[in-house]
Scaffold this active site. Structure first.
Site, PDB file in Angstrom:
ATOM      1  N   GLY B 324       0.837  -1.202   0.000  1.00  0.00           N
ATOM      2  CA  GLY B 324       0.000   0.000   0.000  1.00  0.00           C
ATOM      3  C   GLY B 324       0.873   1.253   0.000  1.00  0.00           C
ATOM      4  O   GLY B 324       0.564   2.236  -0.673  1.00  0.00           O
ATOM      5  N   TRP B 327       2.282   1.676  -3.397  1.00  0.00           N
ATOM      6  CA  TRP B 327       1.235   2.177  -4.306  1.00  0.00           C
ATOM      7  C   TRP B 327       1.180   3.708  -4.270  1.00  0.00           C
ATOM      8  O   TRP B 327       0.944   4.359  -5.283  1.00  0.00           O
ATOM      9  CB  TRP B 327      -0.123   1.587  -3.882  1.00  0.00           C
ATOM     10  N   HIS B 328       1.418   4.263  -3.067  1.00  0.00           N
ATOM     11  CA  HIS B 328       1.322   5.714  -2.939  1.00  0.00           C
ATOM     12  C   HIS B 328       2.400   6.441  -3.737  1.00  0.00           C
ATOM     13  O   HIS B 328       2.182   7.561  -4.183  1.00  0.00           O
ATOM     14  CB  HIS B 328       1.398   6.130  -1.466  1.00  0.00           C
ATOM     15  N   GLY B 329       3.559   5.851  -3.856  1.00  0.00           N
ATOM     16  CA  GLY B 329       4.593   6.539  -4.630  1.00  0.00           C
ATOM     17  C   GLY B 329       5.808   5.662  -4.824  1.00  0.00           C
ATOM     18  O   GLY B 329       6.100   4.778  -4.002  1.00  0.00           O
ATOM     19  N   PHE B 495      -0.288  10.228  -7.253  1.00  0.00           N
ATOM     20  CA  PHE B 495      -0.270   8.775  -7.005  1.00  0.00           C
ATOM     21  C   PHE B 495      -1.022   8.044  -8.112  1.00  0.00           C
ATOM     22  O   PHE B 495      -1.268   6.902  -8.071  1.00  0.00           O
ATOM     23  CB  PHE B 495      -0.883   8.459  -5.642  1.00  0.00           C
TER      24      PHE B 495
END
Lengths: 382, 495
Positions: B324, B327-329, B495
């Site tokens: 997770g 996924w954000h960056g 993102f």
């Protein structure tokens, strides 16, 4: 079929009553709510220091000038909350008559000199005043800030002729900003143009002033009681004016739509009034016009006994056109005999160049460095 | 196109007006065209990308349903395709950079004979807006079809699900079953929905422009000039960032949900009072809910969920949060941010088990002090995690964290905060929240209540058209007045 409960029936009844209100009842309701809304907003904005950035009013000669004595809260870039002087300048109040033994330095410029982005005490004019007068009693120097947002070089020259000479400056400084010089000329075939005096070179190569836009928009530049009141006192008016400025800087579509609206409005105007006053001449190269304006200012300064110093806004971003202009100004200043101070080397040599600017304008540190550079330059010259 | 731009302010009313004026048969088509215009306004070429992904996923869904015997293989192809696209656009440079850095390190420190290029190779890729969000929607779609849901038969309906502009760029991550149901029911104009939509749009603009963007200036000043920060400054910047990201993202979601409601569609909620959570597990049930539930359904559960005992559950929670974070960056500090959250979630779970086992702890648990102690602890953990999230890199994060605890006297950021409009606008927002909570629950405001004055006033506020017009006009002027000089893009767009 379901049966309505008592509260539901009451609610329906109230809604029914609301639907059958008399017209005057509705009108009164609208009036009262609107008045309450306006008062609440004005109060809220006053408490928060919002909408206090309106500081210019129309001027039939210069296009616009600052509102005398207006308290201005600036938040668009940086922050300041100061009152403009009663003479209508971003400065402390100076008497028109020059005190004996005092040397006056008049500073011309645009928003970079006006410095609304920083507190008044941090503007380079005030810092320069402080630097020059440290350890001297009574103060032998007075630095007068004539900087005004949106002024072109041409407007600055006219301002010198109209207002500055009366103060009898001993030295005149002009902060040259390329953006301000771009406003010296306009494309006569463009739909919209800011109301200001423009300049062009005629067939014989002489500098000419074009007041056609000022004349075209003369109605809008005349004093208007309601607008003048709103400009001075209404925060809501200030909010709209500030939003208009922000949108016109950042939103292409907004500018396009403004153009369309102007064009549409001009179609409904009587034919004689629309564009009839406009002068038509070939599109101008801004640089020769600017040089001619500097030549005129230098002559004015010489006549007023106030030597001219042109200070150049630092080219830290490496603008190639400004670099060429700086090189040209070097030889031009020698030819004309005015002082030239390029701030670029000092700004580039700074350890933290980014701290010298906010977004487009000087930060407090930038103003301080400018004042120091100018003080050093003046020390050498005098 | 940004929700907080003048262009959107013109675009939305035009599309809404056309939508309700056109006959029903044309409405979906109009929404689809509008969605592509909305997306391609930023970079026209990437309209082709979203179209390609839509076509491929539509075909994959149909294939999975048609060839049940090979559905696992088709699902695998679909996952590789979608994740491959995401990885290429989002993580290619990150992978190259990580490989380059590690091989340089091995080459320099250990003297291993690796062919390391002199200059770091970089691919010239511009991250398509919202790719993380619509890729997750596609993965949800093919996985659910694999699990037995009926695929979407009509391609244009599927294309609208994929491109629906109110939730296209930064979610909420929709579920196709909910969306298709609404689509097939053919929304009808309801005044109440329209009003609710308008209210959400205004609320979102207030959160984003008045609160988020102004906080952003304070936070940027704090995180940019670390050397000049005092201890109190650092706390203001760190707390400010947590609030900024909330107002920014929940503001975006409100505008998106509100815009969808203007067309008669409901998209899922993303936030439910997250700062009232008394532990991090509860926080993730209240924050970015559409992502949390997605991660639960399509990552945590496929990894084994909590089926394989305590150790495997902990592992799965941790892995889910690390991914997770990624996924954000595409940067290591996001991975560490995810790992931090994963570790705290594991500790929270263990702590809750311990509290349940130890009788005296279980006895004091219902006490309000326990609850509010948990809320404050959660804030503290969020602030620490926020530093990892906001910082440019790990050394930057470490310096910022140190600033919080090493006494230093400076008040630049605090002064900036006090001079800004935030003290008033934040207070206004808190008063608004308290009033709306009270209005929802107070018995004196219900029709037929014992205090008829308040009840009638409430009814008048809800029914008076002039009142509502003036309120919205005032709110627009407030937003204009409190807006900073320049509109900032939404944080979650990256993102």
């Amino acid at each position: 079929m379901t049966t309505a409960t008592q509260p539901e029936m009451q609610q329906r009844e109230s809604l029914k009553t609301a639907k059958h209100q008399a017209w005057w009842h509705i009108a009164l309701e609208i009036l009262l709510i609107t008045a309450l809304g306006i008062l609440s907003l004005e109060g809220l904005f006053r408490v928060c220091g919002v909408g206090g950035s309106e500081f210019l009013e129309p001027d039939a000669v210069l296009g616009c000038h600052q509102l005398a004595g207006k308290q201005v809260t600036w938040r668009l870039e940086g922050y300041s909350n100061d009152r403009l002087s009663l003479a209508g300048r971003r400065d402390i109040l100076h008497s028109l008559a020059k005190p004996a033994g005092v040397k006056r330095i008049a500073v011309l410029g645009d928003s970079a000199t006006e410095g609304l982005q920083v507190p008044l005490t941090d503007t380079y004019c005030r810092v320069l005043d402080h630097l020059l007068n440290t350890n001297s009693k009574p103060a032998p120097f007075e630095v007068l800030n004539f900087g005004c947002s949106s002024y072109s070089t041409g407007q600055q020259v006219l301002q010198f002729e109209k207002d500055v000479t009366a103060y009898k400056p001993d030295i005149t400084v002009l902060l040259y900003v390329r953006g301000a010089a771009l406003q010296n000329c306009y494309n006569p075939y463009k739909r919209a143009a800011e109301p200001r005096p423009y300049f062009y070179m005629d067939n014989k190569g002489a500098l000419q002033q074009d007041n056609s836009i000022l004349i075209e928009q003369a109605t809008g530049l005349k004093p208007h009681a309601v607008l003048d009141f709103l400009r001075r006192h209404s925060r809501i008016y200030g909010v709209f004016s500030q939003a208009n400025l922000a949108l016109s800087i950042h939103e292409k579509l907004y500018n396009k739509m403004r153009g369309w609206t102007t064009s549409l409005a001009s179609k409904f105007q009587p034919k004689a009034a629309s564009r009839s006053t406009r002068l038509f001449y070939p599109q101008q190269d801004v640089w020769p016009v600017t040089k001619a304006l500097l030549h005129r200012l230098n002559k004015d300064c010489q006549a007023a006994g106030s030597p001219l110093i042109v200070m150049i806004f630092p080219n830290t971003i490496g603008d190639p056109i400004l670099a060429v202009q700086i090189a040209d100004l070097n030889s031009f200043s020698k030819q004309e005999g005015f002082g030239l101070l390029d701030l670029t080397p000092a700004f580039k040599a700074n350890k933290d160049p980014s701290s010298l600017f906010l977004q487009y304008h000087f930060s407090s540190a930038g103003h301080k460095l400018t004042a120091e550079q100018l003080a050093a330059f003046l020390a050498i010259r005098t | 196109m940004l929700f907080n731009s003048f262009t959107y302010l013109v675009f939305l009313p035009v599309v809404v007006a056309l939508y309700w004026l056109l006959p029903k048969v044309c409405r979906r088509g109009l929404l689809l065209i509008a969605s592509y215009i909305f997306y391609m306004n930023w970079m026209p070429a990437y309209g082709l990308l979203i179209l390609t992904l839509t076509v491929v996923n539509y075909l994959l869904g149909r294939c999975i349903a048609a060839w049940q015997s090979r559905r696992k293989l088709i699902l695998a192809i679909g996952l590789i395709f979608n994740l491959g696209c995401l990885c290429f656009y989002k993580y290619a440079n990150f992978l190259i950079d990580s490989l380059f850095q590690s091989s340089s390190w091995l080459h320099n420190k250990l003297g291993l004979p690796l062919p390391v290029p002199v200059n770091e190779p970089v691919l010239n890729i511009i991250l398509p807006l919202g790719i993380s969000f619509f890729t997750f929607e596609f993965i949800h779609y093919i996985t659910d079809v694999y699990r037995g849901s009926q695929p979407v038969k009509n391609f244009w309906n599927f294309a609208l699900f994929a491109a629906f502009f109110p939730s296209q760029i930064a979610g909420p991550i929709k579920r196709f079953q909910d969306f298709m149901k609404q689509l097939l029911d053919e929304p009808v104009f309801k005044k109440s929905s329209f009003q609710a939509g308008l209210f959400l749009i205004f609320q979102g603009l207030f959160k984003k422009i008045v609160l988020g963007d102004n906080l952003g200036q304070i936070v940027n000043a704090g995180f940019t000039h670390l050397d000049k920060l005092g201890t109190a400054d650092a706390w203001v910047a760190v707390i400010g960032f947590q609030l900024q990201i909330f107002f920014d993202f929940s503001g975006y979601t409100d505008i998106g949900r509100g815009s969808a409601l203007l067309f008669g569609y409901k998209v899922p909620e993303n936030f439910n009072w997250p700062f009232l959570a008394s532990n991090l597990t509860e926080f993730w049930r209240r924050w970015h809910m559409s992502l949390s539930t997605w991660l639960r359904d399509y990552l945590f559960i496929p990894l084994g969920g909590s089926r394989g005992g305590a150790w495997k559950t902990m592992r799965n929670v941790f892995l889910t949060m690390v991914l997770g974070g990624l996924w954000h960056g595409a940067a290591w500090h996001y991975v560490i941010w995810g790992a931090f959250h994963g570790a705290i979630l594991v500790v929270t779970k263990e702590w809750q088990d311990l509290v349940a086992r130890v009788s005296w702890l279980a006895r004091i648990r219902p006490h309000p002090v326990w609850h509010w102690g948990g809320v404050v602890t959660t804030w503290f953990l969020l602030f620490m995690a926020g530093i990892l999230f906001r910082s440019d890199n790990m050394p930057h994060a470490v310096t910022m964290a140190a600033k919080l605890f090493i006494p230093a006297h400076s008040a630049t950021v605090i002064e900036m905060f006090l001079l800004s409009t935030l003290p008033v606008s934040l207070s206004l927002y808190v008063v608004f929240l308290l009033c709306s909570r009270w209005r929802e629950s107070a018995p004196s405001l219900q029709p037929g209540a014992a205090t008829p004055l308040l009840s009638r006033l409430n009814l008048w506020c809800r029914s008076s058209m002039p009142f509502q017009i003036v309120v919205y006009a005032c709110l627009s002027i407030i937003i204009l007045g409190f807006a900073p000089g320049k509109m900032e893009p939404f944080i979650y767009f990256q993102f």
